[in-house]
Write an enzyme that holds these catalytic residues in place. Structure first.
Site, PDB file in Angstrom:
ATOM      1  N   LYS A   1       1.043  -4.613  -9.208  1.00 19.72           N
ATOM      2  CA  LYS A   1       1.110  -3.335  -8.498  1.00 19.72           C
ATOM      3  C   LYS A   1       0.625  -3.438  -7.057  1.00 19.72           C
ATOM      4  O   LYS A   1       0.837  -2.520  -6.264  1.00 19.72           O
ATOM      5  CB  LYS A   1       0.317  -2.277  -9.258  1.00 19.72           C
ATOM      6  CG  LYS A   1       0.893  -1.943 -10.629  1.00 19.72           C
ATOM      7  CD  LYS A   1       2.284  -1.353 -10.544  1.00 19.72           C
ATOM      8  CE  LYS A   1       2.789  -0.908 -11.908  1.00 19.72           C
ATOM      9  NZ  LYS A   1       4.135  -0.323 -11.860  1.00 19.72           N
ATOM     10  N   ASP A   2      -0.035  -4.536  -6.720  1.00 22.34           N
ATOM     11  CA  ASP A   2      -0.427  -4.749  -5.318  1.00 22.34           C
ATOM     12  C   ASP A   2       0.803  -4.662  -4.412  1.00 22.34           C
ATOM     13  O   ASP A   2       0.757  -4.113  -3.306  1.00 22.34           O
ATOM     14  CB  ASP A   2      -1.059  -6.131  -5.134  1.00 22.34           C
ATOM     15  CG  ASP A   2      -2.416  -6.268  -5.793  1.00 22.34           C
ATOM     16  OD1 ASP A   2      -2.724  -5.471  -6.701  1.00 22.34           O
ATOM     17  OD2 ASP A   2      -3.165  -7.182  -5.415  1.00 22.34           O
TER      18      ASP A   2
END
Length: 469
Positions: A51-52
């Site tokens: 999700k970064d």
């Protein structure tokens, strides 16, 4: 004047360090399959998950569009990882962060969010999409109330799949020298599999096959949407949801095939990955890698399967790697139980399902179902048969509590507390200890589902009998 550094592995901000995660070949859990299976380790990202990538791209797109500016607040609904990434990137840019998480999110994820100074709102799980407590509805309301707030909206934000179109897909193609033949990823918001899948299909002239990994009950793969226990993957559908809206971040046309993975298959594989490959991974990674192994078994030595592992198991030590959590839900333990288990000493109709009262039943209908039973659990109303997940048990009713109630009343207006739960794999001593203060019926769980009712005295008597041997 300050002097900056430059060179490989040196970055001016945490955002620049995102991406270029390694591929690691599986060597032992593949059980002799001819095809090579590589795992893309997204927990190596600086903020700990895949999700970064989406968080960085969404923030940058919002800033470019003027939707997020100095002094602003980032608001999101998430099971944890997106919120963690957004929070860290927001802190580095001087923004405040507000995150809404469902109560099934692991304690470690909530603690991480708070460590970044996030304002965390925990909402009850299992709400229909139209309910005001549904996480995305809570987040949208908060974004409307907070001056200068921006709602990230990962489920419908085009920057989500674009992040993987621009980074994840190209990395996989470059790392395999264009030899990847199958790409496997879980489907949550759908951004990863859509963006990376689109790139890989385009780069290969349509040759790369895209495989979605989905929990067995998830709607994406054809399940009825009932609850499951692996976080951050799949599409849950509450039976009272009016319209089943799929995320705009997900394009089903990109996916060639979906593998439906039961919780137990994913959770058992997680332990093998840790103990045989040295990879401590999160639950959705277990789902994805189980799907990849299924795919690989039918392939030949020239095939290369790449599977994306979204995060680390460090965020789930209190769940998937904890025998107490596994045991009370009836999942296989990480090591043999000391002494007999509930399942060994109590007759449990595994697969037959426990009788239960549907949530939309009236008091009159519930009385008929109860018959001579002293109590029954009340579960969410769903079509079809099968044992209900423990996560969808709303409470319990007894003949005594319904005796004076009007027959046309909804049974949910007369709910007692949920019954205690013991798992078939739980050591008998531990089960007896947990329910020692309870008298009456107890729910028995096997692999996360309610399969039977027993009496607390049965457990106590079995424990005594064992002690007397």
């Amino acid at each position: 004047m300050t002097v900056g550094l430059s060179g490989a592995g040196v970055f001016d901000s945490v955002a620049e360090a995102i991406g270029n995660t390694p591929l690691v070949r599986l060597n032992r859990v593949t059980d002799g399959t001819a095809a090579a299976v590589y795992v893309k380790l997204e927990y190596v990202n600086p903020l700990g998950s895949v999700k970064d990538r989406a968080a960085r791209t969404m923030i940058e797109a919002a800033e470019a569009a003027g939707e997020l500016g100095p002094g602003g607040t980032v608001v999101e609904a998430t099971s944890g990882n997106t919120g963690i990434a957004l929070a860290a990137l927001a802190v580095a840019r001087g923004y405040r962060t507000v995150v809404v998480v469902p109560d099934k999110s692991s304690a470690e994820k909530v603690a991480l969010l708070r460590a970044y100074g996030v304002e965390v709102h925990v909402t009850p799980g299992g709400r229909p999409a139209e309910h005001p407590e549904y996480p995305r509805n809570v987040a949208a309301r908060l974004a409307g109330e907070i001056p200068g707030a921006w709602f990230a909206g990962q489920y419908d934000n085009p920057a989500n799949p674009d992040a993987h179109r621009r980074t994840t897909g190209p990395e996989v193609w470059a790392q395999t020298g264009g030899r990847v033949t199958h790409f496997v990823a879980g489907i949550g918001t759908g951004g990863t599999i859509t963006g990376a899948g689109e790139f890989l299909k385009r780069a290969s002239g349509g040759a790369v096959r895209i495989v979605g990994a989905d929990p067995e009950n998830s709607v994406y793969g054809g399940g009825d949407g009932r609850a499951w226990y692996v976080e951050s993957v799949g599409h849950y559908l509450h039976p009272e949801t009016g319209e089943d809206r799929w995320p705009l971040s997900y394009d089903p046309a990109v996916v060639d095939r979906i593998e439906r993975i039961p919780d137990v298959e994913a959770l058992v594989l997680l332990r093998r990955l840790a103990r045989e490959e040295g990879l401590l991974l999160g639950g959705s990674s277990g789902t994805a890698i189980a799907a990849a192994l299924r795919v690989a078994r039918s392939l030949g030595p020239r095939d290369v399967v790449v599977v994306l592992a979204p995060d680390s198991g460090r965020s789930y030590l209190s769940k998937y790697f904890d025998d107490e959590w596994l045991g009370r839900l009836g999942f296989p333990l990480s090591r043999a139980a000391d002494g007999p288990t509930v399942g060994e000493l109590v007759i449990v109709p595994v697969g037959g399902g426990a009788r239960a009262v549907p949530s939309r039943a009236t008091v009159g209908q519930a009385r008929l179902l109860l018959g001579v039973s002293p109590a029954l659990p009340v579960r969410l109303q769903r079509n079809g048969s099968g044992a209900p997940p423990v996560a969808e048990i709303l409470g319990s009713v007894t003949a005594a509590t319904l005796a004076g109630a009007p027959a046309t009343d909804p049974v949910t207006a007369h709910l007692g507390p949920p019954l205690p739960v013991v798992g078939t794999t739980q050591p008998l001593d531990a089960a007896a200890e947990r329910i020692s203060g309870h008298a009456g019926p107890v729910l028995v769980a096997h692999e996360g589902c309610a399969v039977a009712l027993i009496d607390a005295t049965d457990v106590a008597a079995a424990r005594k009998a064992v002690a007397a041997r």
